[in-house]
Design a protein around this motif. Structure first.
Motif, mmCIF file in Angstrom:
data_model
loop_
_atom_site.group_PDB
_atom_site.id
_atom_site.type_symbol
_atom_site.label_atom_id
_atom_site.label_comp_id
_atom_site.label_asym_id
_atom_site.label_seq_id
_atom_site.Cartn_x
_atom_site.Cartn_y
_atom_site.Cartn_z
ATOM 1 N N ASP A 140 14.464 67.956 70.171
ATOM 2 C CA ASP A 140 13.727 67.090 71.087
ATOM 3 C C ASP A 140 14.521 65.824 71.391
ATOM 4 O O ASP A 140 14.650 65.417 72.527
ATOM 5 C CB ASP A 140 12.344 66.749 70.528
ATOM 6 N N THR A 141 15.076 65.192 70.385
ATOM 7 C CA THR A 141 15.893 63.996 70.557
ATOM 8 C C THR A 141 17.108 64.126 69.646
ATOM 9 O O THR A 141 17.029 63.828 68.460
ATOM 10 C CB THR A 141 15.103 62.724 70.181
ATOM 11 N N PRO A 142 18.231 64.603 70.149
ATOM 12 C CA PRO A 142 19.388 64.847 69.281
ATOM 13 C C PRO A 142 19.844 63.607 68.517
ATOM 14 O O PRO A 142 20.088 62.567 69.107
ATOM 15 C CB PRO A 142 20.469 65.313 70.252
ATOM 16 N N GLN A 143 19.907 63.742 67.210
ATOM 17 C CA GLN A 143 20.532 62.768 66.330
ATOM 18 C C GLN A 143 20.032 61.342 66.499
ATOM 19 O O GLN A 143 20.809 60.412 66.400
ATOM 20 C CB GLN A 143 22.051 62.809 66.498
ATOM 21 N N GLU A 144 18.782 61.153 66.735
ATOM 22 C CA GLU A 144 18.217 59.801 66.816
ATOM 23 C C GLU A 144 17.375 59.578 65.572
ATOM 24 O O GLU A 144 16.160 59.703 65.600
ATOM 25 C CB GLU A 144 17.403 59.632 68.096
ATOM 26 N N TYR A 145 18.032 59.243 64.476
ATOM 27 C CA TYR A 145 17.374 59.166 63.185
ATOM 28 C C TYR A 145 17.246 57.747 62.651
ATOM 29 O O TYR A 145 16.752 57.548 61.545
ATOM 30 C CB TYR A 145 18.136 59.997 62.156
ATOM 31 N N ALA A 146 17.692 56.762 63.390
ATOM 32 C CA ALA A 146 17.762 55.398 62.867
ATOM 33 C C ALA A 146 16.415 54.897 62.344
ATOM 34 O O ALA A 146 16.352 54.315 61.259
ATOM 35 C CB ALA A 146 18.298 54.454 63.935
ATOM 36 N N ALA A 147 15.344 55.117 63.062
ATOM 37 C CA ALA A 147 14.039 54.621 62.634
ATOM 38 C C ALA A 147 13.596 55.280 61.332
ATOM 39 O O ALA A 147 13.149 54.598 60.406
ATOM 40 C CB ALA A 147 12.997 54.839 63.724
ATOM 41 N N ASP A 148 13.738 56.597 61.257
ATOM 42 C CA ASP A 148 13.334 57.302 60.035
ATOM 43 C C ASP A 148 14.222 56.931 58.856
ATOM 44 O O ASP A 148 13.745 56.805 57.724
ATOM 45 C CB ASP A 148 13.365 58.819 60.247
ATOM 46 N N LEU A 149 15.511 56.748 59.099
ATOM 47 C CA LEU A 149 16.418 56.348 58.027
ATOM 48 C C LEU A 149 16.072 54.941 57.530
ATOM 49 O O LEU A 149 16.036 54.690 56.324
ATOM 50 C CB LEU A 149 17.871 56.406 58.496
ATOM 51 N N GLY A 150 15.806 54.029 58.446
ATOM 52 C CA GLY A 150 15.432 52.673 58.066
ATOM 53 C C GLY A 150 14.122 52.644 57.301
ATOM 54 O O GLY A 150 13.984 51.926 56.306
ATOM 55 N N ALA A 151 13.148 53.434 57.741
ATOM 56 C CA ALA A 151 11.860 53.493 57.048
ATOM 57 C C ALA A 151 12.007 54.031 55.629
ATOM 58 O O ALA A 151 11.250 53.664 54.739
ATOM 59 C CB ALA A 151 10.879 54.360 57.838
ATOM 60 N N ALA A 152 13.005 54.884 55.426
ATOM 61 C CA ALA A 152 13.249 55.453 54.095
ATOM 62 C C ALA A 152 13.948 54.460 53.173
ATOM 63 O O ALA A 152 14.006 54.679 51.974
ATOM 64 C CB ALA A 152 14.089 56.726 54.221
ATOM 65 N N GLY A 153 14.496 53.379 53.745
ATOM 66 C CA GLY A 153 15.161 52.369 52.932
ATOM 67 C C GLY A 153 16.656 52.287 53.128
ATOM 68 O O GLY A 153 17.311 51.434 52.533
ATOM 69 N N PHE A 154 17.214 53.161 53.958
ATOM 70 C CA PHE A 154 18.652 53.113 54.186
ATOM 71 C C PHE A 154 19.024 51.900 55.013
ATOM 72 O O PHE A 154 18.313 51.511 55.934
ATOM 73 C CB PHE A 154 19.142 54.374 54.901
ATOM 74 N N VAL A 155 20.143 51.300 54.668
ATOM 75 C CA VAL A 155 20.689 50.195 55.417
ATOM 76 C C VAL A 155 21.646 50.799 56.438
ATOM 77 O O VAL A 155 22.571 51.516 56.062
ATOM 78 C CB VAL A 155 21.470 49.227 54.490
ATOM 79 N N PRO A 156 21.428 50.557 57.717
ATOM 80 C CA PRO A 156 22.318 51.160 58.711
ATOM 81 C C PRO A 156 23.702 50.534 58.661
ATOM 82 O O PRO A 156 23.914 49.452 59.177
ATOM 83 C CB PRO A 156 21.624 50.889 60.036
ATOM 84 N N THR A 157 24.619 51.220 57.997
ATOM 85 C CA THR A 157 25.955 50.659 57.836
ATOM 86 C C THR A 157 27.006 51.420 58.615
ATOM 87 O O THR A 157 28.038 50.870 58.924
ATOM 88 C CB THR A 157 26.370 50.647 56.356
#
Length: 175
Positions: A140-157
């Motif tokens: 549906d949305t290729p490789q747009e995971y930033a929101a879910d990764l951030g919600a999980a606690g990952f720091v977008p580095t």
């Protein structure tokens, strides 16, 4: 991450088990020096098998029992268990690298799966996900995971755009 029947599992293993995308993600992960690796949705075990002699502990989880049988045959050095990505049953802070290769579109709950990856990673560990762009029309949305990764606690580095691979390096400390 729902289980497949034996026929679906075998068809997937035959069609995509040794897809080039598997090895592109492995290369991007830059696993070395005996790092401990968990693969979410390990399928037929090809990725972990390719890490023999490089990785330390190799653990693969998949919700489909027949996939786990294929993985055990491909990589007898690994530890394999039937489990979904959302609840791996692995200990906390145990892995240097968590891999998700051609699997994110199969998660029942993407945020929960990323949360589980966060939980099992060691401080400074990395989550490497990718491969899904082998057929962008499938998503549906290729490789747009930033929101879910951030919600999980990952720091977008870091986001490595080559072939749509995300490499999340570093984590927030557990609170």
């Amino acid at each position: 991450m729902g289980a497949w029947n034996d026929e679906q599992a075998q068809r997937y293993a035959d069609t995509y088990g040794e897809d080039a995308s598997v090895f592109v993600v492995i290369e991007a992960a830059q696993i070395a020096g005996g790092e401990d690796v968990l693969e979410l949705g390990c399928g037929s075990g090809v990725a972990l098998s390719s890490l023999k002699g490089v990785a330390g502990r190799m653990v693969g989880i998949d919700p489909t029992p027949s996939m786990i049988e294929l993985a055990r045959a491909a990589c007898p050095e690994g530890e394999f268990r039937v489990a979904p990505a959302e609840t791996t049953g692995c200990e906390s802070d145990a892995f240097d690298v968590v891999l998700g290769i051609n699997v994110v579109e199969h998660f029942d709950d993407r945020a929960a799966a990323f949360g589980e990856a966060y939980r099992v990673l060691k401080m400074g560990g990395r989550l490497v996900i990718g491969g899904e762009l082998h057929d962008p029309a499938f998503l549906d949305t290729p490789q747009e995971y930033a929101a879910d990764l951030g919600a999980a606690g990952f720091v977008p580095t870091e986001r490595q755009d080559r072939n749509g691979i995300y490499v999340q390096t570093g984590r927030k400390p557990h609170v």
